[in-house]
Write a protein that holds these residues in place. Structure first.
Motif, PDB file in Angstrom:
ATOM      1  N   GLY A   7       0.793  -1.213   0.000  1.00  0.00           N
ATOM      2  CA  GLY A   7       0.000   0.000   0.000  1.00  0.00           C
ATOM      3  C   GLY A   7       0.827   1.264   0.000  1.00  0.00           C
ATOM      4  O   GLY A   7       0.294   2.349   0.150  1.00  0.00           O
ATOM      5  N   ASP A   8       2.130   1.154  -0.187  1.00  0.00           N
ATOM      6  CA  ASP A   8       3.041   2.286  -0.125  1.00  0.00           C
ATOM      7  C   ASP A   8       3.291   2.833  -1.525  1.00  0.00           C
ATOM      8  O   ASP A   8       4.022   2.223  -2.315  1.00  0.00           O
ATOM      9  CB  ASP A   8       4.350   1.843   0.533  1.00  0.00           C
ATOM     10  N   PRO A   9       2.714   3.990  -1.857  1.00  0.00           N
ATOM     11  CA  PRO A   9       2.884   4.536  -3.208  1.00  0.00           C
ATOM     12  C   PRO A   9       4.354   4.783  -3.569  1.00  0.00           C
ATOM     13  O   PRO A   9       4.759   4.546  -4.709  1.00  0.00           O
ATOM     14  CB  PRO A   9       2.113   5.848  -3.170  1.00  0.00           C
ATOM     15  N   ARG A  10       5.162   5.237  -2.609  1.00  0.00           N
ATOM     16  CA  ARG A  10       6.569   5.487  -2.900  1.00  0.00           C
ATOM     17  C   ARG A  10       7.268   4.198  -3.296  1.00  0.00           C
ATOM     18  O   ARG A  10       7.977   4.130  -4.296  1.00  0.00           O
ATOM     19  CB  ARG A  10       7.279   6.113  -1.686  1.00  0.00           C
ATOM     20  N   ALA A  11       7.047   3.135  -2.509  1.00  0.00           N
ATOM     21  CA  ALA A  11       7.673   1.850  -2.797  1.00  0.00           C
ATOM     22  C   ALA A  11       7.192   1.283  -4.128  1.00  0.00           C
ATOM     23  O   ALA A  11       7.983   0.708  -4.883  1.00  0.00           O
ATOM     24  CB  ALA A  11       7.399   0.861  -1.669  1.00  0.00           C
ATOM     25  N   MET A  12       5.919   1.461  -4.426  1.00  0.00           N
ATOM     26  CA  MET A  12       5.379   0.980  -5.702  1.00  0.00           C
ATOM     27  C   MET A  12       6.010   1.728  -6.865  1.00  0.00           C
ATOM     28  O   MET A  12       6.355   1.128  -7.890  1.00  0.00           O
ATOM     29  CB  MET A  12       3.858   1.110  -5.720  1.00  0.00           C
ATOM     30  N   LEU A  13       6.189   3.042  -6.721  1.00  0.00           N
ATOM     31  CA  LEU A  13       6.799   3.844  -7.783  1.00  0.00           C
ATOM     32  C   LEU A  13       8.274   3.477  -7.944  1.00  0.00           C
ATOM     33  O   LEU A  13       8.765   3.355  -9.075  1.00  0.00           O
ATOM     34  CB  LEU A  13       6.624   5.333  -7.491  1.00  0.00           C
ATOM     35  N   VAL A  14       8.984   3.275  -6.839  1.00  0.00           N
ATOM     36  CA  VAL A  14      10.388   2.859  -6.918  1.00  0.00           C
ATOM     37  C   VAL A  14      10.489   1.536  -7.659  1.00  0.00           C
ATOM     38  O   VAL A  14      11.335   1.362  -8.542  1.00  0.00           O
ATOM     39  CB  VAL A  14      11.025   2.763  -5.508  1.00  0.00           C
ATOM     40  N   ASP A  15       9.636   0.589  -7.319  1.00  0.00           N
ATOM     41  CA  ASP A  15       9.648  -0.719  -7.969  1.00  0.00           C
ATOM     42  C   ASP A  15       9.391  -0.574  -9.470  1.00  0.00           C
ATOM     43  O   ASP A  15      10.108  -1.158 -10.293  1.00  0.00           O
ATOM     44  CB  ASP A  15       8.598  -1.628  -7.326  1.00  0.00           C
ATOM     45  N   LEU A  16       8.398   0.219  -9.828  1.00  0.00           N
ATOM     46  CA  LEU A  16       8.072   0.435 -11.242  1.00  0.00           C
ATOM     47  C   LEU A  16       9.240   1.072 -11.985  1.00  0.00           C
ATOM     48  O   LEU A  16       9.642   0.610 -13.052  1.00  0.00           O
ATOM     49  CB  LEU A  16       6.827   1.323 -11.361  1.00  0.00           C
ATOM     50  N   LEU A  17       9.802   2.135 -11.414  1.00  0.00           N
ATOM     51  CA  LEU A  17      10.909   2.832 -12.078  1.00  0.00           C
ATOM     52  C   LEU A  17      12.148   1.951 -12.176  1.00  0.00           C
ATOM     53  O   LEU A  17      12.836   1.951 -13.209  1.00  0.00           O
ATOM     54  CB  LEU A  17      11.235   4.130 -11.343  1.00  0.00           C
ATOM     55  N   LEU A  18      12.436   1.189 -11.130  1.00  0.00           N
ATOM     56  CA  LEU A  18      13.595   0.315 -11.174  1.00  0.00           C
ATOM     57  C   LEU A  18      13.442  -0.740 -12.273  1.00  0.00           C
ATOM     58  O   LEU A  18      14.389  -1.023 -13.012  1.00  0.00           O
ATOM     59  CB  LEU A  18      13.798  -0.352  -9.814  1.00  0.00           C
ATOM     60  N   ARG A  19      12.245  -1.280 -12.401  1.00  0.00           N
ATOM     61  CA  ARG A  19      11.991  -2.262 -13.466  1.00  0.00           C
ATOM     62  C   ARG A  19      12.112  -1.628 -14.851  1.00  0.00           C
ATOM     63  O   ARG A  19      12.649  -2.234 -15.774  1.00  0.00           O
ATOM     64  CB  ARG A  19      10.613  -2.892 -13.297  1.00  0.00           C
ATOM     65  N   LYS A  20      11.602  -0.405 -14.993  1.00  0.00           N
ATOM     66  CA  LYS A  20      11.696   0.297 -16.283  1.00  0.00           C
ATOM     67  C   LYS A  20      13.148   0.595 -16.638  1.00  0.00           C
ATOM     68  O   LYS A  20      13.564   0.394 -17.777  1.00  0.00           O
ATOM     69  CB  LYS A  20      10.886   1.596 -16.257  1.00  0.00           C
ATOM     70  N   VAL A  21      13.904   1.088 -15.658  1.00  0.00           N
ATOM     71  CA  VAL A  21      15.319   1.387 -15.904  1.00  0.00           C
ATOM     72  C   VAL A  21      16.059   0.110 -16.314  1.00  0.00           C
ATOM     73  O   VAL A  21      16.870   0.115 -17.237  1.00  0.00           O
ATOM     74  CB  VAL A  21      15.970   2.051 -14.669  1.00  0.00           C
ATOM     75  N   ALA A  22      15.762  -0.988 -15.645  1.00  0.00           N
ATOM     76  CA  ALA A  22      16.410  -2.257 -15.963  1.00  0.00           C
ATOM     77  C   ALA A  22      16.028  -2.753 -17.362  1.00  0.00           C
ATOM     78  O   ALA A  22      16.868  -3.285 -18.088  1.00  0.00           O
ATOM     79  CB  ALA A  22      16.054  -3.309 -14.915  1.00  0.00           C
ATOM     80  N   ALA A  23      14.777  -2.560 -17.750  1.00  0.00           N
ATOM     81  CA  ALA A  23      14.286  -3.099 -19.018  1.00  0.00           C
ATOM     82  C   ALA A  23      14.627  -2.231 -20.227  1.00  0.00           C
ATOM     83  O   ALA A  23      14.843  -2.752 -21.317  1.00  0.00           O
ATOM     84  CB  ALA A  23      12.768  -3.288 -18.941  1.00  0.00           C
TER      85      ALA A  23
END
Length: 76
Positions: A7-23
């Motif tokens: 439920g943590d928007p910051r953690a969700m955004l970090v996860d999304l951005l990290l995956r995008k940067v990796a991909a």
């Protein structure tokens, strides 16, 4: 992302951005800037690992990627 981050928007955004940067072959500087602003100290190693892998994969890694890694190393 862990179950505790569900439920943590910051953690969700970090996860999304990290995956995008990796991909993305060439992730945007803006996306990486936002990610770096959001990272908590315990999340930095995962980001560094992504950037190091990107540098290994490129014959001619970008200077901006090298600068990001140097800044993260200085902050550690």
């Amino acid at each position: 992302m862990t179950d505790n981050d569900a439920g943590d928007p910051r953690a969700m955004l970090v996860d999304l951005l990290l995956r995008k940067v990796a991909a993305d072959q060439y992730p945007s500087n803006t996306m990486m800037d936002y990610l770096e602003e959001l990272l908590l100290p315990d999340e930095v190693p995962a980001y560094v690992a992504v950037l190091v892998q990107k540098m290994r994969d490129e014959q001619f890694p970008s200077i901006s990627m090298l600068r990001r890694l140097m800044n993260l190393a200085d902050a550690a």
